[in-house]
Design an enzyme around this catalytic site. Structure first.
Site, PDB file in Angstrom:
ATOM      1  CB  CYS A  57      18.459  25.293 172.064  1.00  0.00           C
ATOM      2  SG  CYS A  57      19.965  26.206 171.805  1.00  0.00           S
ATOM      3  CD  GLN A  79      19.575  31.038 173.496  1.00  0.00           C
ATOM      4  OE1 GLN A  79      20.477  30.120 174.188  1.00  0.00           O
ATOM      5  NE2 GLN A  79      18.306  30.974 173.290  1.00  0.00           N
ATOM      6  NE  ARG A 126      38.925  24.618 174.316  1.00  0.00           N
ATOM      7  CZ  ARG A 126      37.361  25.174 174.401  1.00  0.00           C
ATOM      8  NH1 ARG A 126      36.919  25.559 173.637  1.00  0.00           N
ATOM      9  NH2 ARG A 126      36.893  24.896 174.921  1.00  0.00           N
ATOM     10  CB  SER A 178      41.487  23.053 177.794  1.00  0.00           C
ATOM     11  OG  SER A 178      40.616  24.353 178.022  1.00  0.00           O
ATOM     12  CB  SER A 238      27.141  25.881 174.064  1.00  0.00           C
ATOM     13  OG  SER A 238      26.444  26.312 173.245  1.00  0.00           O
ATOM     14  CB  CYS A 257      17.869  25.786 178.661  1.00  0.00           C
ATOM     15  SG  CYS A 257      19.308  26.495 177.712  1.00  0.00           S
ATOM     16  N   GLY A 312      15.289  29.228 173.448  1.00  0.00           N
ATOM     17  CA  GLY A 312      15.635  30.183 172.844  1.00  0.00           C
ATOM     18  C   GLY A 312      13.850  30.565 173.313  1.00  0.00           C
TER      19      GLY A 312
END
Length: 388
Positions: free
Chosen positions: A89, A151, A215, A218, A242, A373, A375
């Protein structure tokens, strides 16, 4: 001593899965960003010593060194090289770190750093199948930890560890969408965006110019109706994680002296760049030690930082970071984060940094911090200093 400054930073709008950018080749999307930097700065491409390009899913159309493909697709001189960086990431944040290190050391005078991911075409996990050897990391790592790394499971473990409730995470997601919608409506993203010409399924030519995943309708009730994604009775859902996304971003990096030579006015200086490793099972807690390490190395406190871009991989990640650091929620992702804008993995670090440098410039913020963060239990952290 040489420094490393960001002269300009630009990104595509982020497309949602199957959306406006889903049929655009990753090299084409990357080239669009490279040429946007040229148009905005007057950069002569032949001057670029390297294009350092992040990408996590290097298979299919993103294989074969997408950094080099981006250069060729942009029509830049064949003399300009490109390299692909994979720190999951954080790939394009790492690309910025490497470009800055090259500039400071004198290996580069001018570099472009950024990244791309078209997750609609190259899904998460597409690089992980291997009939002979199985899952990544291999038997020694499997023996060391005894459990597979995932994850989503790690995000749920973090929520459990910190006692972060479903309600807190859903509210955080709702805030992210509201902040992003406000940023769009108030034109706060316009200076950082390079709209992309695309062809719709019916053959219509349009200009894609706004982040697609935000969105507006929501609610806590809508989010509360979503089923747990990774564990029966769990609290992580598609709504507080995400989004699967498509997009690219890039930054022009050089020294203050070279910028002056070419008549460029830098936006920010790359003040501090660090890495951290953490438990690969929970995996996603890296921004916590990375932030502490960056602040210590910079000789700054969190009170000195006017804005933080902490990647919203999952709501539990950013809320755990807030609890550990005591940071001001209002300063974190003030224009929304990956839960709303999206998370095109290899391009996300550059997307966050592009948003951060423009936010700092627009608001006169002296220092900004970014962390993601990654992997395998890693994180990058970067502190930027506004050039006044």
């Amino acid at each position: 001593m040489r420094d490393a400054v960001i002269v300009d930073a630009v990104r595509t709008p982020v497309g949602k899965r199957g959306g406006a950018l889903s049929q655009v080749h990753a090299a084409t999307l990357s080239a669009h960003v490279l040429n946007a930097l040229v148009a905005r700065t007057g950069l002569e491409p032949a001057l670029v010593d390297d294009v350092v390009w992040g990408c996590a899913g290097t298979v299919g159309m993103q294989s074969g060194c997408i950094g080099r493909a981006a250069v060729l697709a942009a029509g830049w001189p064949e003399s300009v090289p490109g390299v692909t960086v994979d720190r999951q990431c954080g790939s394009s944040q790492q690309a910025v770190h490497q470009a800055a290190a090259g500039v400071i050391s004198g290996q580069y005078d001018i570099a472009v750093a950024g990244g791309v991911e078209v997750m609609s075409a190259v899904p998460l996990g597409a690089t992980r199948s291997d009939e002979r050897f199985g899952v990544p990391f291999g038997p020694l790592v499997e023996a060391r930890y005894g459990v597979p790394f995932h994850q989503g499971t790690g995000a749920q473990m973090i929520a459990d560890e910190y006692g972060i409730t479903r309600t807190e995470m859903d509210q955080h997601a709702l805030d992210s969408h509201a902040r992003a919608a406000s940023a769009i409506d108030e034109g706060r993203f316009e200076a950082q965006l390079a709209p992309v010409p695309v062809t719709t399924p019916d053959g219509t030519q349009i200009e894609f110019k706004a982040d697609e995943g935000v969105r507006r309708g929501s609610s806590m009730e809508t989010l509360g109706a979503l089923r747990p994604a990774f564990r029966e009775g769990g609290s992580i859902t598609a709504g507080n994680a995400s989004q699967v996304s498509d997009g690219a971003a890039g930054l022009l990096v050089t020294t203050s002296e070279i910028a002056k030579q070419y008549g460029w006015t830098p936006i920010a200086r790359i003040h501090t760049a660090v890495l951290a490793g953490t438990d690969p099972v929970t995996m996603l807690k890296g921004p916590i030690p990375a932030t502490a390490k960056a602040l210590k190395r910079a000789g700054l406190s969190l009170d000195d930082i006017g804005a933080y871009e902490i990647n919203e991989a999952f709501a539990s990640v950013t809320l755990a970071w807030l609890r550990e650091t005591g940071a001001d929620y209002a300063r974190m992702n003030p224009n929304g984060g990956a839960m709303a804008i999206g998370h095109p993995i290899g391009g996300s670090g550059a997307r966050l940094m592009t948003t951060l440098v423009h936010h700092m410039s627009d608001n006169g913020i002296a220092y900004g911090l970014q962390s993601m963060c990654e992997g395998g239990g890693m994180a990058n952290a970067t502190i930027l200093e506004l050039v006044r």
